[in-house]
Design an enzyme around this catalytic site. Sequence first.
Site, mmCIF file in Angstrom:
data_model
loop_
_atom_site.group_PDB
_atom_site.id
_atom_site.type_symbol
_atom_site.label_atom_id
_atom_site.label_comp_id
_atom_site.label_asym_id
_atom_site.label_seq_id
_atom_site.Cartn_x
_atom_site.Cartn_y
_atom_site.Cartn_z
ATOM 1 N N ASN A 1 28.816 42.255 100.283
ATOM 2 C CA ASN A 1 29.383 43.580 100.355
ATOM 3 C C ASN A 1 30.982 43.369 100.084
ATOM 4 O O ASN A 1 31.720 44.067 99.282
ATOM 5 C CB ASN A 1 29.036 44.130 101.710
ATOM 6 C CG ASN A 1 27.905 44.823 101.532
ATOM 7 O OD1 ASN A 1 26.825 44.122 100.961
ATOM 8 N ND2 ASN A 1 27.289 45.934 102.340
ATOM 9 N N LYS B 1 19.726 40.172 106.817
ATOM 10 C CA LYS B 1 20.381 41.397 106.217
ATOM 11 C C LYS B 1 21.992 41.038 106.347
ATOM 12 O O LYS B 1 22.856 41.369 105.541
ATOM 13 C CB LYS B 1 19.667 42.592 106.659
ATOM 14 C CG LYS B 1 20.464 43.924 105.862
ATOM 15 C CD LYS B 1 19.897 44.156 104.408
ATOM 16 C CE LYS B 1 20.610 45.079 103.630
ATOM 17 N NZ LYS B 1 20.155 46.416 103.697
HETATM 18 O O1 PAF Z 1 24.982 47.534 101.206
HETATM 19 C C1 PAF Z 1 24.237 47.351 100.285
HETATM 20 O O2 PAF Z 1 24.573 47.792 99.070
HETATM 21 C C2 PAF Z 1 22.946 46.765 100.029
HETATM 22 O O3 PAF Z 1 22.492 46.335 101.548
HETATM 23 C C3 PAF Z 1 22.773 45.286 99.228
HETATM 24 C C4 PAF Z 1 21.727 44.429 99.868
HETATM 25 C C5 PAF Z 1 24.042 44.441 99.292
HETATM 26 C C6 PAF Z 1 22.416 45.512 97.912
HETATM 27 O O4 PAF Z 1 23.194 46.405 97.252
#
Ligand code: PAF
Length: 301
Positions: free
Chosen positions: A190, A182
Site C-alpha cells: 500500500n 494481510k
Molecule cells: O488495500 C488493498 O488495495 C488490498 O488490500 C491489496 C491486497 C493491497 C490489493 O490491492
Amino acid sequence: MSKPVSKHICIIGHGAIGLLWGHHFTAAGHRVTFMSRRQQLPPSKQCFTSYDGIESVNEFTFSHQLPHHCDFVLVTTKAYQVFDAISPFLAKITAPIILLHNGMGAVEALPLATYQQVMLATTTHGALINEDSLNHTGLGNTIIGNYQGLTDRELEHWQQLLGSALPTVEVHHNIQLPLLLKLAINCVINPLTAIHQCKNGELLSSEFDNQIDKLIHEVQQVISKLEPDWPHSEASLKQAILDVASATANNYSSMAQDVKYGRTTEIAYINGYLLKQADKLHIPLRETKKLIINLSEVDKY
Ligand code: PAF
C-alpha cells in the site's frame, strides 16, 4: 440444499466491500439495511455487475438509525471510521458484530460490553464503484474468526450464512494470523504504490527489490514477536507479498487510490499500527518510519 432462513442484516459502511456483501445478501434472500452518515441518503435501488458480467438492480434500506431488530451487524467502513461509525450505537447492539477492514487496531478502541459477540474478518474479494454501479472485479475468499464471545459452533453458523451468500468463507481459530498476514501485505504494497502512484504489479520490478526486502525485515521482526504461532520466514513472507502483487497486478491499491483522490489513508492502522507495536517492543523501524513521513501522515495516529 435447503435455502437459509432469511435474515435482517445491518451493514455499516456502503463503500465497495459493504455494497458487495449487500448485493450478495439480497440475492441470497436476506434483507439488508445500510446505516449511513450521509445527510442525503443514497437511492434505495442500487445497480450491480457480477463477476460474470451479469447486471442486476437490488433494493436496500438506507437509514441514519440502527434497525430495531437485526440478526448481525457487518461493519465495512475504513479502519479510521470504525470508532465514529459504531460507538454511538454500540450499547444498543445485541446482535453479533463482524468487523471487516484493512489494517489493525480499530477494535481495541471500541467500548465493547463483555456480553457482545464480535468477529474479525478479512477478505480478498475485489469490488469497484463505477459511476452508479458496483462491479465485482475479483473473486476471493473471506476469513472470519472470534474476537470475543463466540463459540466454534456459532462461528461455523456465521461461516455457513456468509458463505452461502458470497463464497468462499473460512473460519480461522486464531484470526490474528490471517489479519497479521494481510497487515504485512498491506504494510509493503500500500505505501509503496501510494507514494509511486503505480499499480500493484509494478512493485515486481527489480527497482523496488531492496526497499521491499528492508520493509519485510522490519515487518517480520515485529510480527514474529507479536504472534508466537507466526508461520512465516522473511522468504515465505516475501513470496506471499509478491504473489498478491502479481495476482492484483493491474489494480491500484486502496492507499494509492486514497492518495490520488485526496482522501485520508489507512496508514495509521497499517504501517502506523506496526510502528506502535514496534515501539512497545523497542524495535526500531527506519524504513517504515520513512514511508510514513513520506506520506505526511505521521501526526494522524
Ligand atoms: O488495500 C488493498 O488495495 C488490498 O488490500 C491489496 C491486497 C493491497 C490489493 O490491492
